[in-house]
Design a protein around this motif. Structure first.
Motif, PDB file in Angstrom:
ATOM      1  N   LEU A 283       0.808  -1.211   0.000  1.00  0.00           N
ATOM      2  CA  LEU A 283       0.000   0.000   0.000  1.00  0.00           C
ATOM      3  C   LEU A 283       0.845   1.266   0.000  1.00  0.00           C
ATOM      4  CD1 LEU A 283      -2.688  -1.013   2.646  1.00  0.00           C
ATOM      5  CD2 LEU A 283      -2.894  -1.013   0.147  1.00  0.00           C
ATOM      6  N   PHE A 284       2.108   1.165   0.435  1.00  0.00           N
ATOM      7  CA  PHE A 284       2.957   2.336   0.598  1.00  0.00           C
ATOM      8  C   PHE A 284       4.261   2.166  -0.169  1.00  0.00           C
ATOM      9  CE2 PHE A 284       0.483   1.818   4.508  1.00  0.00           C
ATOM     10  CZ  PHE A 284      -0.206   3.017   4.514  1.00  0.00           C
ATOM     11  N   ARG A 285       4.745   3.269  -0.705  1.00  0.00           N
ATOM     12  CA  ARG A 285       6.038   3.280  -1.381  1.00  0.00           C
ATOM     13  C   ARG A 285       7.137   3.045  -0.360  1.00  0.00           C
ATOM     14  NH1 ARG A 285       7.331   7.957  -5.443  1.00  0.00           N
ATOM     15  NH2 ARG A 285       6.039   6.575  -6.658  1.00  0.00           N
ATOM     16  N   ARG A 286       8.087   2.179  -0.692  1.00  0.00           N
ATOM     17  CA  ARG A 286       9.226   1.900   0.180  1.00  0.00           C
ATOM     18  C   ARG A 286      10.437   2.677  -0.325  1.00  0.00           C
ATOM     19  NH1 ARG A 286       9.343  -3.110   3.409  1.00  0.00           N
ATOM     20  NH2 ARG A 286       7.158  -3.629   3.641  1.00  0.00           N
ATOM     21  N   TYR A 287      11.235   3.145   0.641  1.00  0.00           N
ATOM     22  CA  TYR A 287      12.442   3.899   0.335  1.00  0.00           C
ATOM     23  C   TYR A 287      13.648   3.191   0.930  1.00  0.00           C
ATOM     24  CZ  TYR A 287       9.018   7.500  -0.691  1.00  0.00           C
ATOM     25  OH  TYR A 287       7.954   8.196  -1.199  1.00  0.00           O
ATOM     26  N   GLU A 288      14.731   3.129   0.167  1.00  0.00           N
ATOM     27  CA  GLU A 288      15.963   2.516   0.662  1.00  0.00           C
ATOM     28  C   GLU A 288      16.642   3.467   1.632  1.00  0.00           C
ATOM     29  OE1 GLU A 288      18.673   0.722  -2.058  1.00  0.00           O
ATOM     30  OE2 GLU A 288      17.066   0.322  -3.480  1.00  0.00           O
ATOM     31  N   PHE A 289      17.221   2.899   2.687  1.00  0.00           N
ATOM     32  CA  PHE A 289      17.906   3.731   3.663  1.00  0.00           C
ATOM     33  C   PHE A 289      19.293   3.205   3.998  1.00  0.00           C
ATOM     34  CE2 PHE A 289      13.922   5.850   4.243  1.00  0.00           C
ATOM     35  CZ  PHE A 289      14.292   7.121   4.623  1.00  0.00           C
ATOM     36  N   GLY A 290      19.442   2.322   4.957  1.00  0.00           N
ATOM     37  CA  GLY A 290      20.730   1.950   5.524  1.00  0.00           C
ATOM     38  C   GLY A 290      20.960   2.752   6.793  1.00  0.00           C
ATOM     39  N   LEU A 291      19.865   3.086   7.458  1.00  0.00           N
ATOM     40  CA  LEU A 291      19.849   3.940   8.640  1.00  0.00           C
ATOM     41  C   LEU A 291      20.095   3.128   9.908  1.00  0.00           C
ATOM     42  CD1 LEU A 291      18.934   6.828   9.627  1.00  0.00           C
ATOM     43  CD2 LEU A 291      16.627   5.911   9.662  1.00  0.00           C
TER      44      LEU A 291
ATOM     45  N   SER B 143       8.818   2.456   4.923  1.00  0.00           N
ATOM     46  CA  SER B 143       7.621   3.052   4.349  1.00  0.00           C
ATOM     47  C   SER B 143       6.692   3.420   5.493  1.00  0.00           C
ATOM     48  CB  SER B 143       6.913   2.074   3.403  1.00  0.00           C
ATOM     49  OG  SER B 143       6.237   1.066   4.128  1.00  0.00           O
ATOM     50  N   LEU B 144       5.560   4.021   5.178  1.00  0.00           N
ATOM     51  CA  LEU B 144       4.566   4.317   6.213  1.00  0.00           C
ATOM     52  C   LEU B 144       3.948   3.041   6.760  1.00  0.00           C
ATOM     53  CD1 LEU B 144       2.770   7.437   4.735  1.00  0.00           C
ATOM     54  CD2 LEU B 144       4.224   7.335   6.774  1.00  0.00           C
ATOM     55  N   GLY B 145       4.080   1.937   6.060  1.00  0.00           N
ATOM     56  CA  GLY B 145       3.480   0.690   6.485  1.00  0.00           C
ATOM     57  C   GLY B 145       4.410  -0.276   7.188  1.00  0.00           C
TER      58      GLY B 145
ATOM     59  N   ALA C  14       5.647  -4.788  10.141  1.00  0.00           N
ATOM     60  CA  ALA C  14       4.423  -4.076   9.783  1.00  0.00           C
ATOM     61  C   ALA C  14       4.145  -3.122  10.944  1.00  0.00           C
ATOM     62  CB  ALA C  14       3.262  -5.040   9.594  1.00  0.00           C
ATOM     63  N   PHE C  15       4.118  -1.830  10.661  1.00  0.00           N
ATOM     64  CA  PHE C  15       3.902  -0.855  11.724  1.00  0.00           C
ATOM     65  C   PHE C  15       2.482  -0.917  12.265  1.00  0.00           C
ATOM     66  CE2 PHE C  15       7.408   1.690   9.594  1.00  0.00           C
ATOM     67  CZ  PHE C  15       8.360   1.306  10.523  1.00  0.00           C
ATOM     68  N   GLU C  16       2.365  -0.698  13.568  1.00  0.00           N
ATOM     69  CA  GLU C  16       1.071  -0.582  14.266  1.00  0.00           C
ATOM     70  C   GLU C  16       1.130   0.728  15.037  1.00  0.00           C
ATOM     71  OE1 GLU C  16       1.003  -4.254  16.515  1.00  0.00           O
ATOM     72  OE2 GLU C  16       0.349  -5.386  14.756  1.00  0.00           O
ATOM     73  N   LEU C  17       0.939   1.832  14.316  1.00  0.00           N
ATOM     74  CA  LEU C  17       1.229   3.169  14.819  1.00  0.00           C
ATOM     75  C   LEU C  17       0.026   3.856  15.442  1.00  0.00           C
ATOM     76  CD1 LEU C  17       3.269   4.417  11.724  1.00  0.00           C
ATOM     77  CD2 LEU C  17       4.120   3.231  13.763  1.00  0.00           C
ATOM     78  N   ASP C  18       0.287   4.598  16.517  1.00  0.00           N
ATOM     79  CA  ASP C  18      -0.731   5.505  17.026  1.00  0.00           C
ATOM     80  C   ASP C  18      -0.579   6.828  16.261  1.00  0.00           C
ATOM     81  OD1 ASP C  18       1.350   7.027  18.248  1.00  0.00           O
ATOM     82  OD2 ASP C  18       1.017   6.085  20.201  1.00  0.00           O
ATOM     83  N   GLU C  19      -1.386   7.797  16.557  1.00  0.00           N
ATOM     84  CA  GLU C  19      -1.394   9.051  15.805  1.00  0.00           C
ATOM     85  C   GLU C  19      -0.057   9.792  15.897  1.00  0.00           C
ATOM     86  OE1 GLU C  19      -3.964  13.151  15.807  1.00  0.00           O
ATOM     87  OE2 GLU C  19      -5.011  11.287  16.274  1.00  0.00           O
ATOM     88  N   ALA C  20       0.544   9.850  17.091  1.00  0.00           N
ATOM     89  CA  ALA C  20       1.820  10.547  17.271  1.00  0.00           C
ATOM     90  C   ALA C  20       2.935   9.837  16.503  1.00  0.00           C
ATOM     91  CB  ALA C  20       2.172  10.644  18.751  1.00  0.00           C
ATOM     92  N   GLN C  21       2.939   8.503  16.520  1.00  0.00           N
ATOM     93  CA  GLN C  21       3.955   7.742  15.797  1.00  0.00           C
ATOM     94  C   GLN C  21       3.804   7.933  14.290  1.00  0.00           C
ATOM     95  OE1 GLN C  21       3.212   3.793  17.272  1.00  0.00           O
ATOM     96  NE2 GLN C  21       4.548   4.062  19.045  1.00  0.00           N
ATOM     97  N   GLU C  22       2.572   7.888  13.810  1.00  0.00           N
ATOM     98  CA  GLU C  22       2.325   8.084  12.379  1.00  0.00           C
ATOM     99  C   GLU C  22       2.773   9.472  11.934  1.00  0.00           C
ATOM    100  OE1 GLU C  22      -1.295   7.963   9.116  1.00  0.00           O
ATOM    101  OE2 GLU C  22      -1.605   7.068  11.086  1.00  0.00           O
ATOM    102  N   SER C  23       2.489  10.475  12.741  1.00  0.00           N
ATOM    103  CA  SER C  23       2.896  11.839  12.423  1.00  0.00           C
ATOM    104  C   SER C  23       4.417  11.972  12.384  1.00  0.00           C
ATOM    105  CB  SER C  23       2.309  12.800  13.456  1.00  0.00           C
ATOM    106  OG  SER C  23       2.735  14.116  13.198  1.00  0.00           O
ATOM    107  N   ALA C  24       5.107  11.391  13.376  1.00  0.00           N
ATOM    108  CA  ALA C  24       6.566  11.474  13.418  1.00  0.00           C
ATOM    109  C   ALA C  24       7.195  10.761  12.218  1.00  0.00           C
ATOM    110  CB  ALA C  24       7.092  10.876  14.723  1.00  0.00           C
TER     111      ALA C  24
ATOM    112  N   THR D 281       5.758  10.177   9.277  1.00  0.00           N
ATOM    113  CA  THR D 281       5.432  10.960   8.085  1.00  0.00           C
ATOM    114  C   THR D 281       6.385  12.137   7.942  1.00  0.00           C
ATOM    115  OG1 THR D 281       3.112  10.316   8.192  1.00  0.00           O
ATOM    116  CG2 THR D 281       3.636  12.305   6.923  1.00  0.00           C
ATOM    117  N   MET D 282       6.612  12.861   9.025  1.00  0.00           N
ATOM    118  CA  MET D 282       7.517  14.011   8.980  1.00  0.00           C
ATOM    119  C   MET D 282       8.944  13.571   8.659  1.00  0.00           C
ATOM    120  SD  MET D 282       5.692  16.602   9.110  1.00  0.00           S
ATOM    121  CE  MET D 282       7.057  17.750   9.071  1.00  0.00           C
ATOM    122  N   PHE D 283       9.381  12.470   9.232  1.00  0.00           N
ATOM    123  CA  PHE D 283      10.712  11.971   8.929  1.00  0.00           C
ATOM    124  C   PHE D 283      10.844  11.674   7.435  1.00  0.00           C
ATOM    125  CE2 PHE D 283      13.607   8.472   8.118  1.00  0.00           C
ATOM    126  CZ  PHE D 283      14.787   8.992   8.624  1.00  0.00           C
TER     127      PHE D 283
END
Length: 120
Positions: free
Chosen positions: A24-32, A52-54, A98-108, A110-112
């Motif tokens: 459902l979400f675009r994945r981005y490569e990192f290495g973070l 990704s967001l997911g 698979a993320f199971e995010l609350d609103e604050a986690q989803e916002s953080a 997304t901003m990242f």
């Protein structure tokens, strides 16, 4: 890894017919560099290979994590407790979350992703 538009089918090699992307979400490569806290409160150093967001893919993994709920954190996320995720697949070399995010986690998260040079 190829970053694809999840709304379009991807083409397989050798002119095989397209296969519908199920993510459902675009994945981005990192290495973070990150830290995973398992269900027992033990912290493990890891690297986020894609994000990704997911969900995310991490190295290394641990087969014992499969099906468990973990916390994933890294410096620039902006959340002390990190993100909540369920480990959907894990081997010694990789863990898929698979993320199971609350609103604050989803916002953080997304901003990242919005602010990260890796997503531009």
């Amino acid at each position: 890894m190829d970053v694809t538009d999840e709304s379009r089918p991807t083409t397989l090699p050798d002119n095989q017919p397209p296969v519908e992307e199920r993510r459902l979400f675009r994945r981005y490569e990192f290495g973070l560099k990150a830290a995973l806290t398992d269900g027992h409160g033990c912290r493990h150093a890891c690297a986020i290979m894609d994000l990704s967001l997911g969900g995310a893919a991490l190295k290394p993994g641990n087969p014992d994590w499969k099906g468990t709920t973990i916390r994933l954190a890294w410096t620039d996320l902006g959340l002390n407790d990190g993100l909540t995720a369920r480990v959907v697949h894990a081997t010694d070399s990789v863990a898929h979350l698979a993320f199971e995010l609350d609103e604050a986690q989803e916002s953080a998260l997304t901003m990242f992703l919005v602010m990260s040079p890796a997503t531009r």
